[in-house]
Design a protein around this motif. Structure first.
Motif: not given
Length: 321
Positions: A155-156, A185-188, A310-312, A316-321
């Motif tokens: 998964d991404r 894995m839980d948030r994203f 890590a969240e930042a 920054a590379v385009g993923f959101t929780p």
């Protein structure tokens, strides 16, 4: 102008990678020169497919290996050597081979000069200068295909982790790595992959257990396959180690966790990456003998702080929780 140049850096993984900006600068300055890189055989894959060099001399350890390398160096009839190791063995090899011009890294400000800049500075007598200090590592299509097969169905965003280091006191705690993996894995809704060598097997297994098997683990991958796998990651989190530099060399956004190591000399040099440490009075230190009793520099580096970084990075590379 030198027509045949020998670069020398015998070890270790990160240190050899940190010479790549200097080799790139030399190739650009002398496009028609024959450039050869000598390193210990275990690190020869780091330059095996690098288009900046024409050949690699893998130095086997021991007297026979040294004599074999000396014969190879003499046969090449080098005009110049660039010694980026600067130890007794490399100095004697260059002299014994009769190389007429021998450059060497300046170790005067070794504690405060970044290693890649120190390597670039060694080329100053040639009039070679460069502001490009990004490391680089080249993989083959075969290695890339193998990495894609290993990660098939992941998964991404995919976050990679390396929980080891050459010295135990540089290793962040497996439980904290597992906490970051679980939160990603839980948030994203992403995946996690943990890599290591033989010495990191217990740590990778611990992290896998704490993620209830959700994190994939791979131990003892060949260097090229490891690099290709890290390239597939959206983020890589590692202790101060060779794989930390390998991740930066394949342009994967990386969070580097520093404890007793010299962050001034070995931090990652690009806004793509984040270097984390706790500024306590005794850090950095030259911690090679595990004599520290409390490892406070890494104990104080909390999972929450690494998670925020890590969240930042993932945002920054385009993923959101």
């Amino acid at each position: 102008m030198a027509e045949r140049i020998l670069f020398m850096r015998l070890s270790s993984l990160g240190d050899v990678l940190l010479t790549s900006p200097a080799v790139r600068a030399a190739r650009r300055a002398f496009p028609n020169a024959r450039i050869v890189f000598m390193t210990y055989a275990q690190y020869a894959p780091l330059y095996a497919h690098n288009p900046r060099v024409d050949a690699v001399i893998p130095l086997e350890r021991g007297a026979k290996g040294t004599l074999d390398a000396l014969k190879r160096i003499r046969a090449e009839r080098f005009d110049m050597s660039v010694d980026l190791h600067g130890k007794r063995k490399t100095v004697l090899l260059a002299r014994a081979a009769g190389i007429p011009r021998r450059l060497m890294r300046d170790r005067t400000h070794e504690r405060t000069t970044h290693a890649s800049h120190e390597a670039l500075n060694a080329l100053a007598p040639l009039g070679v200068a460069s502001e490009e200090d990004d490391m680089e590592f080249f993989t083959t299509e075969k290695q890339e295909r193998k990495a894609r097969r290993l990660l098939e169905g992941a998964d991404r965003p995919l976050t990679g982790f390396f929980p080891g280091a050459s010295w135990e006191m540089r290793m962040w705690m497996p439980d904290r790595f597992a906490e970051i993996a679980n939160r990603v894995m839980d948030r994203f809704g992403g995946g996690a992959v943990v890599v290591g060598g033989t010495n990191e097997r217990a740590r990778t297994e611990r992290i896998a257990a704490l993620t209830k098997g959700r994190a994939r683990t791979y131990v003892n991958l060949p260097l090229g396959t490891l690099a290709a796998l890290i390239r597939q990651c959206d983020l890589f989190i590692a202790c101060d180690s060779g794989p930390m530099h390998l991740s930066a060399a394949v342009q994967t956004p990386t969070i580097a966790l520093f404890g007793p190591g010299n962050r001034d000399r070995f931090r990652l040099l690009n806004d793509r990456h984040t270097n984390l440490w706790e500024p306590i009075a005794c850090s950095p230190c030259k911690q090679f003998r595990n004599h520290c009793r409390n490892n406070a520099c890494l104990q104080l580096l909390t999972a929450e702080r690494v998670w925020r970084a890590a969240e930042a990075k993932l945002r920054a590379v385009g993923f959101t929780p």
